[in-house]
Design a protein around this motif. Structure first.
Motif, mmCIF file in Angstrom:
data_model
loop_
_atom_site.group_PDB
_atom_site.id
_atom_site.type_symbol
_atom_site.label_atom_id
_atom_site.label_comp_id
_atom_site.label_asym_id
_atom_site.label_seq_id
_atom_site.Cartn_x
_atom_site.Cartn_y
_atom_site.Cartn_z
ATOM 1 N N GLU A 97 0.834 -1.205 0.000
ATOM 2 C CA GLU A 97 0.000 0.000 0.000
ATOM 3 C C GLU A 97 0.870 1.256 0.000
ATOM 4 O O GLU A 97 0.639 2.192 -0.780
ATOM 5 N N GLY A 98 1.871 1.275 0.870
ATOM 6 C CA GLY A 98 2.769 2.421 0.898
ATOM 7 C C GLY A 98 3.575 2.547 -0.385
ATOM 8 O O GLY A 98 3.826 3.662 -0.863
ATOM 9 N N TRP A 100 2.692 1.749 -3.471
ATOM 10 C CA TRP A 100 1.870 2.325 -4.534
ATOM 11 C C TRP A 100 1.585 3.803 -4.286
ATOM 12 O O TRP A 100 1.766 4.644 -5.182
ATOM 13 N N TYR A 101 1.162 4.136 -3.064
ATOM 14 C CA TYR A 101 0.780 5.515 -2.780
ATOM 15 C C TYR A 101 1.951 6.477 -2.920
ATOM 16 O O TYR A 101 1.825 7.545 -3.524
ATOM 17 N N ALA A 105 2.584 9.434 -5.504
ATOM 18 C CA ALA A 105 2.862 10.764 -4.959
ATOM 19 C C ALA A 105 4.185 11.303 -5.484
ATOM 20 O O ALA A 105 4.321 12.501 -5.761
#
Length: 292
Positions: A97-98, A100-101, A105
């Motif tokens: 999750e981190g 991808w985000y 970003a």
């Protein structure tokens, strides 16, 4: 006698360097230094591997951004380093999750950086088409370097994942050595002459034998898997390592350069060393999810 022996050694070394295109002795020294640093970070403290990966990602992102800038693309190198490095801790602590985000970003961050340059610096302006190419190149740096490399960080952060990371990297290195030794001794038939003239099918056969052997042994004695998982592991990493190496060779060919940089004596640049590991990192994580 001593001078004759020294002359023979130098002549032999020159022949090897001419055949491989690199100073072999220096390449071995640099390779050992990187390998020992990697082993220490994986075996003793996982957080140290995050630091090790962050340094590699920083230098690699800077190298690739610089090479693309030399080709005419205006990529913010400092912005690329900041965005790429940010993916590493995010991947370690927040996993996929981190990853991808923060990758997304980071892409947005690089786009804003570039557009601000367009707005305030006349020398950085250009046509809409050229600016779009710059933005696309920023996406490429983030996905090719930061996103792919961060799979090793996610894998290492998993329970027992550090051994899968180490196994993946060992297979990559062993297949490279197998290709080097077999190609140097028997190489006659070019594998991809327009992309990488030094690669031969004989070298690939040596890489395949080394990768499969290493995969089976590592499965039995390191990652606690049956031999057939090691066979699959070796073949998959062989394929991704080969594709990764050829992909980087294609990038350098399109840019008209031999090495991404000259920071690592005997190796070229950091990307020249990790190219085979980038796709292999994603493959290694996928195999971990399937079999572990």
């Amino acid at each position: 006698m001593v001078s004759e022996f020294e002359a023979q050694v130098r002549a032999t070394n020159d022949k090897i360097n001419a055949r491989t295109g690199r100073p072999l002795a220096m390449a071995i020294i640099v390779g050992l230094a990187l390998g020992l640093s990697l082993l220490f970070s994986l075996i003793f403290v996982k957080e140290l591997f995050m630091l090790f990966a962050g340094v590699l990602v920083a230098f690699t992102a800077f190298e690739l951004a610089s090479a693309l800038r030399f080709s005419g693309l205006k990529i913010p190198r400092v912005g690329a380093v900041i965005a790429a490095v940010a993916v590493v801790p995010a991947s370690f602590y927040w996993h996929a999750e981190g990853q991808w985000y923060i990758t997304l970003a980071g892409i947005a961050f690089m786009w804003v950086w570039r557009l601000v340059e367009v707005a305030i610096l006349p020398s950085h302006r250009g046509s809409v088409r050229s600016i779009m190419r710059d933005l696309g190149a920023g996406v490429f740096v983030m996905l090719y370097v930061a996103f792919l490399a961060s799979f090793t960080v996610i894998l290492t952060s998993e329970d027992g994942g550090q051994w899968w990371t180490l196994a993946m990297l060992i297979v990559v290195v062993v297949s490279d050595i197998g290709a080097y030794a077999s190609g140097l001794s028997f190489g006659k038939h070019p594998m991809a002459p327009t992309i990488s003239p030094n690669k031969t099918w004989e070298g690939f056969a040596g890489a395949a034998a080394a990768a499969v052997t290493a995969g089976v042994l590592l499965a039995l004695f390191m990652i606690d898997q049956p031999w057939w998982v090691g066979l699959i592991f070796g073949l998959v990493i062989l394929g991704t390592a080969t594709m990764g190496d050829l992909a980087e060779s294609l990038i350098k060919r399109d840019l008209g350069i031999k090495d991404i940089s000259t920071w690592l004596p005997g190796h070229g640049g950091f990307l020249d060393r990790v190219d085979s590991s980038l796709l292999s990192a994603a493959a290694g994580y996928a195999l971990f999810l399937i079999f572990a």
